[in-house]
Scaffold this active site. Sequence first.
Site, short mmCIF file in Angstrom:
data_model
loop_
_atom_site.label_atom_id
_atom_site.label_comp_id
_atom_site.label_asym_id
_atom_site.label_seq_id
_atom_site.Cartn_x
_atom_site.Cartn_y
_atom_site.Cartn_z
N SER A 1 7.67 -0.18 -5.70
CA SER A 1 6.01 -1.05 -5.54
C SER A 1 5.52 -0.47 -7.44
CB SER A 1 5.41 -0.52 -4.59
OG SER A 1 5.83 1.38 -4.18
N LYS B 1 -0.45 5.79 -10.87
CA LYS B 1 -0.83 4.70 -9.53
C LYS B 1 -1.85 4.38 -8.60
CE LYS B 1 2.98 2.91 -6.15
NZ LYS B 1 4.23 3.01 -5.19
N SER C 1 10.39 3.20 -4.58
CA SER C 1 9.19 2.61 -5.61
C SER C 1 8.96 3.50 -7.05
CB SER C 1 7.54 2.78 -4.58
OG SER C 1 8.14 1.15 -4.09
N1 GLN Z 1 10.32 -1.80 -0.95
C1 GLN Z 1 10.65 -0.21 -0.03
C2 GLN Z 1 9.30 -0.70 1.15
O1 GLN Z 1 8.24 -1.57 1.04
C3 GLN Z 1 9.71 -0.07 -0.46
C4 GLN Z 1 8.71 0.76 -1.17
C5 GLN Z 1 8.28 1.98 -1.79
O2 GLN Z 1 8.89 2.59 -1.76
N2 GLN Z 1 7.01 2.47 -1.64
O3 GLN Z 1 8.89 -0.35 1.94
#
Ligand code: GLN
Length: 483
Positions: free
Chosen positions: A146, A71, A170
């Site tokens: 994400s 990632k 994410s």
């Molecule tokens: N959707 C969540 C956020 O924006 C989780 C994102 C993540 O786990 N990095 O905080």
Amino acid sequence: MSKPQSIIEARAALESGALTPASLVKQTLENIDQWEESLNAFIETLPEEAQAQAAATSQPGRLAGIPIAIKDIICTVEGHTTAGSKILQNFQALFDATVVKRLKREGAIIIGKTNCDEFAMGASNEYSAYGPVKNPWDLSRVPGGSSGGSAAAVASGEVLAALGSDTGGSIRLPASFCGVVGLKPTYGRVSRFGVIAYASSFDQVGPITRTVKDAALLLEILAGQDDFDATTSAEPVDSYVNECGRDIKGLTIGLPQEYFGEEVHHEVVATVSKAIKQLEALGAKTKKISLPLMSAAVPTYYLLVKAEASSNLARYDGLRFGQVDVPSKKLLEQYLQTRGKYFGPEVKRSILMGTYVLSAGYGEAWYKQASRVRTLIRREFQAALKDVDIIAGPVAAEVAFPLGSKAADPLQMYLADLLTGPASVAGLPAMSVPCGFTNGLPVGLQLIAPHFQEELLFRVGHAYEQATDWHQQRPKLPSAENK
Ligand code: GLN
């Protein structure tokens, strides 16, 4: 030979000589070429570096010759590390993150950097500055975020495995939407050194793979104390691979009623309930439980992570980190212009929200109060996990949603974390395992274990996986007209 379907199969083929590291890298780059026009799962591929690494592979590492995608929030000396943001478009890391160092020490080959929501903020991968990723099962839908690029790359067969990061869901959400295995370790299990921070008291790196055993192998390699991250734990790292294959007779699985409530789509409930019946057939007992504070988890999560994010993102000022093409004689003007020009809307929203909840007069009401609720949520989970060995439920309230359906409504996007946020607030390890399809779209079973007991996730996840064939289903390569 036919294409290996897991790291373990690929390692066997490399050991027998049926494949060489160079031929596996070539095969992987071809897979990426075939799919990438449809998916946009990679921000950057690293063909030359990967070929050079393949040619140099000699040591008998546990991942020798295995291409892995990373990632783009995780620093690698190869290529760029953009965090999905324009502000870091030209950033080249001077060192590898500890997790990358550990993969390389076992002979893994870094094949490319995967697309993600900007600074890992998002649930759909639509907040990437490099364009959205598409779901390989249906290109009109999101892959989840994400770590959407990592999940789409593994699900499509571009790669056998990828690293993601999970702050509030994410890894698990995209794994669920794309029909692959995704593991968020206990907070402190895996080093965050060299991982671009979103919310430092939540962020964890973990594997996204096709099989539970591959995830176990990767966690064995990634986990453990790191001198460069003081929040890593000295708890010993178990042999997670050996847990895959132990039976689950007599284990008690807790089913929180809040995970099966009316917010959760009835077909998702039906699919996950079937998976739980399967676990019962394998000898597990189930017990209905309740986690009433779950309804406070999403607001608690967002108050805390945005506060941490606003502080973590202060360093992108166009001087130390970030683009430097905004000329100005005044320092403050330069900060404002750089940040105004290169941060995307969700990142700006996060900084505003986080700054607000930390500001004088509001810090006590919002940030401190949320910290207290976090402790209560953690205690509620710990109490529940005294009565049961592991908790199970859906990963998400719905299947992968259409591109564009939530991007303009931040609150709807935040609610995508409804069922993943609670374990994050509590710092617990949790895994998404493919457990079926509704209308041709994958559904994920979420397993949540006590702190530092990832072995239970692997034991239960593997037993379930071996009794089903969901993990063997593959999306079809889109035909020319459907790309
Ligand atoms: N959707 C969540 C956020 O924006 C989780 C994102 C993540 O786990 N990095 O905080």
